[in-house]
Design a protein around this motif. Structure first.
Motif, PDB file in Angstrom:
ATOM      1  N   LEU A  84       0.809  -1.209   0.000  1.00  0.00           N
ATOM      2  CA  LEU A  84       0.000   0.000   0.000  1.00  0.00           C
ATOM      3  C   LEU A  84       0.847   1.266   0.000  1.00  0.00           C
ATOM      4  CD1 LEU A  84      -1.907  -2.308   1.311  1.00  0.00           C
ATOM      5  CD2 LEU A  84      -3.275  -0.372   2.067  1.00  0.00           C
ATOM      6  N   ASP A  85       2.027   1.199   0.616  1.00  0.00           N
ATOM      7  CA  ASP A  85       2.875   2.388   0.694  1.00  0.00           C
ATOM      8  C   ASP A  85       3.466   2.755  -0.658  1.00  0.00           C
ATOM      9  OD1 ASP A  85       2.415   2.649   3.420  1.00  0.00           O
ATOM     10  OD2 ASP A  85       4.119   1.369   3.944  1.00  0.00           O
ATOM     11  N   ASN A  86       3.897   1.729  -1.415  1.00  0.00           N
ATOM     12  CA  ASN A  86       4.573   1.978  -2.684  1.00  0.00           C
ATOM     13  C   ASN A  86       3.671   1.792  -3.901  1.00  0.00           C
ATOM     14  OD1 ASN A  86       6.940   2.324  -1.180  1.00  0.00           O
ATOM     15  ND2 ASN A  86       7.401   0.127  -1.267  1.00  0.00           N
ATOM     16  N   ASP A  87       2.439   1.355  -3.668  1.00  0.00           N
ATOM     17  CA  ASP A  87       1.507   1.098  -4.766  1.00  0.00           C
ATOM     18  C   ASP A  87       2.110   0.110  -5.767  1.00  0.00           C
ATOM     19  OD1 ASP A  87      -0.862   1.279  -6.174  1.00  0.00           O
ATOM     20  OD2 ASP A  87      -0.196   2.988  -7.366  1.00  0.00           O
ATOM     21  N   VAL A  88       2.665  -0.989  -5.199  1.00  0.00           N
ATOM     22  CA  VAL A  88       3.349  -1.986  -6.015  1.00  0.00           C
ATOM     23  C   VAL A  88       2.757  -3.359  -5.727  1.00  0.00           C
ATOM     24  CG1 VAL A  88       5.537  -3.184  -6.431  1.00  0.00           C
ATOM     25  CG2 VAL A  88       5.496  -0.698  -6.170  1.00  0.00           C
TER      26      VAL A  88
END
Length: 262
Positions: A128-132
């Motif tokens: 969720l933090d890196n949208d990966v």
């Protein structure tokens, strides 16, 4: 689970009820995946470590779960039933393989076979933090007995050697419980769990050379303070109860450590 016989869909065993809880969360997502040969069934579980933001319609906080990410069931043709498999390492060790962070684990699962015949699990995850989105590939045969379908998987690795289907290579020879019994290659008994269980079965075929004197249970032990006293259960000597039979109630054993002098 249903099987199509060419005419109609027929149930395979009883309905499977998940043994895990969703911890009361209402954002659950479940995935069901079956191996190509139809012998292994995976049920993906919702992640109780994630919090859903109803205003933003997305998961905003995820922590590593203390519960299982999936459950595995192996088909047992003897009973026409899918049986829960047993983890070799346990949930904690499995989760230690998974990265920490604000990650939504187990969005999708896929089962396949490796070049060496192993069972591989591909699991997609979302950071969720890196949208990966990233994928973990796990060799399930290192974690589970994927080809072991038994009625009582909790008996595997419980310390007692269970025979029949439990004592097979597919079930890790009862999770290692049958190591002693299997090394006694000329020992054949009806109840292998009696071998080396700490109690002397003082009759054949258990107390024989072929069965290692009942896995060592019937080898008499020396008793401290009595040089010529050898018994099966040293704790019986001087325990306050008269064991009124030899070798306990003999002069060599101090008449059961004095218990039989009272």
């Amino acid at each position: 689970v249903l099987d199509y016989d060419g005419t109609e869909w027929l149930p395979v065993g009883d309905p499977i009820v998940s043994t895990s809880s969703n911890d009361g969360q209402d954002f659950g997502y479940y995935n069901i995946e079956m191996s190509a040969d139809g012998n292994l069934l995976l049920i993906g579980l919702n992640h109780p470590g994630c919090r859903y933001d109803q205003n933003l319609f997305l998961f905003d906080i995820c922590t590593k779960s203390s519960g299982a990410l999936f459950e595995l069931y192996t088909y047992d043709p003897r009973n026409n039933q899918f049986m829960a498999t047993l983890s070799r390492k346990g949930v904690e060790d499995i989760n230690n393989m998974i990265p920490d962070g604000n990650i939504l684990h187990g969005l999708h699962f896929s089962l396949s076979n490796g070049d060496n015949g192993s069972t591989l699990l591909s699991m997609s995850n979302y950071n969720l933090d890196n949208d990966v989105v990233f994928i973990d590939v796990i060799d399930l045969d290192e974690l589970y007995y994927t080809k072991c379908g038994v009625h009582r998987p909790d008996r595997i690795g419980d310390g007692d050697c269970d025979g029949t289907v439990y004592n097979t290579a597919e079930c890790g020879f009862d999770g290692g419980d049958c190591h002693l019994y299997n090394n006694l290659t000329d020992c054949h008994v009806d109840y292998p769990d009696n071998i080396g269980d700490g109690w002397c079965n003082d009759y054949p075929p258990y107390n024989t050379a072929e069965c290692g004197s009942d896995g060592g249970d019937c080898i008499r032990k020396s008793v401290d303070g009595y040089d010529n006293c050898f018994v099966h259960y040293t704790e019986y000597i001087g325990d306050g109860v008269c064991s009124d039979y030899p070798p306990y109630n003999t002069e060599a054993c101090g008449f059961d450590g004095g218990d039989c002098l009272l």
